[in-house]
Design a protein around this motif. Structure first.
Motif, PDB file in Angstrom:
ATOM      1  N   GLU A   1       1.577   3.826   0.874  1.00 19.25           N
ATOM      2  CA  GLU A   1       2.783   4.556   0.486  1.00 19.25           C
ATOM      3  C   GLU A   1       3.022   4.435  -1.009  1.00 19.25           C
ATOM      4  O   GLU A   1       3.473   5.357  -1.658  1.00 19.25           O
ATOM      5  CB  GLU A   1       4.032   4.034   1.226  1.00 19.25           C
ATOM      6  CG  GLU A   1       3.937   4.028   2.719  1.00 19.25           C
ATOM      7  CD  GLU A   1       3.215   2.812   3.272  1.00 19.25           C
ATOM      8  OE1 GLU A   1       3.352   1.714   2.730  1.00 19.25           O
ATOM      9  OE2 GLU A   1       2.495   2.988   4.254  1.00 19.25           O
ATOM     10  N   THR A   2       2.733   3.271  -1.558  1.00 20.79           N
ATOM     11  CA  THR A   2       2.904   3.046  -2.984  1.00 20.79           C
ATOM     12  C   THR A   2       1.995   3.970  -3.771  1.00 20.79           C
ATOM     13  O   THR A   2       2.406   4.581  -4.750  1.00 20.79           O
ATOM     14  CB  THR A   2       2.577   1.579  -3.331  1.00 20.79           C
ATOM     15  OG1 THR A   2       3.460   0.740  -2.605  1.00 20.79           O
ATOM     16  CG2 THR A   2       2.719   1.318  -4.802  1.00 20.79           C
TER      17      THR A   2
ATOM     18  N   GLN B   1       4.598  -5.571  -9.018  1.00 22.58           N
ATOM     19  CA  GLN B   1       4.689  -5.616  -7.560  1.00 22.58           C
ATOM     20  C   GLN B   1       3.763  -6.677  -6.972  1.00 22.58           C
ATOM     21  O   GLN B   1       4.071  -7.269  -5.941  1.00 22.58           O
ATOM     22  CB  GLN B   1       4.387  -4.250  -6.959  1.00 22.58           C
ATOM     23  CG  GLN B   1       4.725  -4.184  -5.483  1.00 22.58           C
ATOM     24  CD  GLN B   1       4.444  -2.827  -4.889  1.00 22.58           C
ATOM     25  OE1 GLN B   1       3.379  -2.267  -5.118  1.00 22.58           O
ATOM     26  NE2 GLN B   1       5.393  -2.314  -4.125  1.00 22.58           N
TER      27      GLN B   1
ATOM     28  N   TYR C   1       7.981  -7.861  -2.376  1.00 22.67           N
ATOM     29  CA  TYR C   1       9.136  -7.408  -1.610  1.00 22.67           C
ATOM     30  C   TYR C   1       9.845  -6.236  -2.304  1.00 22.67           C
ATOM     31  O   TYR C   1      10.698  -5.584  -1.719  1.00 22.67           O
ATOM     32  CB  TYR C   1      10.132  -8.552  -1.392  1.00 22.67           C
ATOM     33  CG  TYR C   1      10.527  -9.240  -2.675  1.00 22.67           C
ATOM     34  CD1 TYR C   1      11.602  -8.785  -3.425  1.00 22.67           C
ATOM     35  CD2 TYR C   1       9.797 -10.315  -3.164  1.00 22.67           C
ATOM     36  CE1 TYR C   1      11.944  -9.379  -4.617  1.00 22.67           C
ATOM     37  CE2 TYR C   1      10.134 -10.921  -4.352  1.00 22.67           C
ATOM     38  CZ  TYR C   1      11.210 -10.455  -5.075  1.00 22.67           C
ATOM     39  OH  TYR C   1      11.533 -11.049  -6.272  1.00 22.67           O
TER      40      TYR C   1
ATOM     41  N   ARG D   1       9.918  -2.474  -3.875  1.00 20.35           N
ATOM     42  CA  ARG D   1       9.233  -1.192  -3.720  1.00 20.35           C
ATOM     43  C   ARG D   1       8.893  -0.648  -5.096  1.00 20.35           C
ATOM     44  O   ARG D   1       9.571  -0.936  -6.080  1.00 20.35           O
ATOM     45  CB  ARG D   1      10.112  -0.199  -2.972  1.00 20.35           C
ATOM     46  CG  ARG D   1      10.342  -0.645  -1.555  1.00 20.35           C
ATOM     47  CD  ARG D   1      11.194   0.328  -0.826  1.00 20.35           C
ATOM     48  NE  ARG D   1      11.443  -0.170   0.508  1.00 20.35           N
ATOM     49  CZ  ARG D   1      12.109   0.493   1.411  1.00 20.35           C
ATOM     50  NH1 ARG D   1      12.600   1.681   1.141  1.00 20.35           N
ATOM     51  NH2 ARG D   1      12.296  -0.023   2.601  1.00 20.35           N
ATOM     52  N   ILE D   2       7.854   0.169  -5.139  1.00 18.20           N
ATOM     53  CA  ILE D   2       7.366   0.665  -6.420  1.00 18.20           C
ATOM     54  C   ILE D   2       8.433   1.479  -7.144  1.00 18.20           C
ATOM     55  O   ILE D   2       8.572   1.395  -8.367  1.00 18.20           O
ATOM     56  CB  ILE D   2       6.035   1.444  -6.253  1.00 18.20           C
ATOM     57  CG1 ILE D   2       5.300   1.542  -7.580  1.00 18.20           C
ATOM     58  CG2 ILE D   2       6.266   2.808  -5.651  1.00 18.20           C
ATOM     59  CD1 ILE D   2       4.732   0.247  -8.057  1.00 18.20           C
TER      60      ILE D   2
ATOM     61  N   GLU E   1      11.669   1.035  -7.007  1.00 18.44           N
ATOM     62  CA  GLU E   1      12.634   0.084  -7.566  1.00 18.44           C
ATOM     63  C   GLU E   1      12.098  -0.537  -8.859  1.00 18.44           C
ATOM     64  O   GLU E   1      12.842  -0.718  -9.824  1.00 18.44           O
ATOM     65  CB  GLU E   1      12.919  -1.028  -6.552  1.00 18.44           C
ATOM     66  CG  GLU E   1      13.609  -0.558  -5.298  1.00 18.44           C
ATOM     67  CD  GLU E   1      13.630  -1.603  -4.193  1.00 18.44           C
ATOM     68  OE1 GLU E   1      14.607  -1.598  -3.433  1.00 18.44           O
ATOM     69  OE2 GLU E   1      12.686  -2.414  -4.093  1.00 18.44           O
TER      70      GLU E   1
END
Length: 146
Positions: free
Chosen positions: A29-30, A55, A60, A62-63, A65
């Protein structure tokens, strides 16, 4: 005469195997989200690399964020791209459930989308995977109108 044990021993050539550092596996997903941001020219590859390094030590987060925290994207860009990505996932899922496209076609369309930054529907239509009418049908099913 020289003592055989005092003669230099020729070095034997050993095959050298390049050492590849072990990297933590990055969630798919990243990669998709980062590739979409790059394709839309919101960030560049160096910014994504920096965010992925962060990351790796803070899994913990998310990319999105991380990119926001680093100042590489705005909240509006994050929100818009996430909404687009979510809508495209829903559309692809609905098209498959209706039997209008295959998983392989969705995969190909998503790869194209990552390169171009285009929305999923136009990519599927350009590929010939489905028609505009089929897209509208799937969207009306999502909205509960069909």
């Amino acid at each position: 005469m020289n003592n055989p044990s005092s003669l230099p021993v020729p070095a034997t050539k050993q095959a050298t195997v390049p050492v590849v550092p072990q990297r933590r596996r990055v969630p798919i997903e990243t990669l998709h989200f980062g590739a979409l941001l790059i394709a839309r020219r919101i960030i560049d590859a160096h910014q994504l690399d920096e965010a992925l390094r962060v990351q790796a030590s803070s899994p913990y987060l998310r990319i999105g964020e991380i990119l926001l925290g680093l100042g590489f994207i705005s909240f509006a860009q994050l929100k818009s791209t996430l909404e687009d990505q979510y809508q495209d996932i829903k559309l692809g899922d609905t098209l498959m459930k209706l039997g209008l496209v295959s998983l392989e076609q969705i995969g190909t369309a998503l790869e194209t989308q990552e390169r171009t930054g285009d929305r999923l529907a136009p990519v599927l239509i350009d590929m010939g995977a489905c028609t505009e009418a089929q897209i509208y049908r799937a969207l009306s099913v999502q909205e509960g109108k069909a």
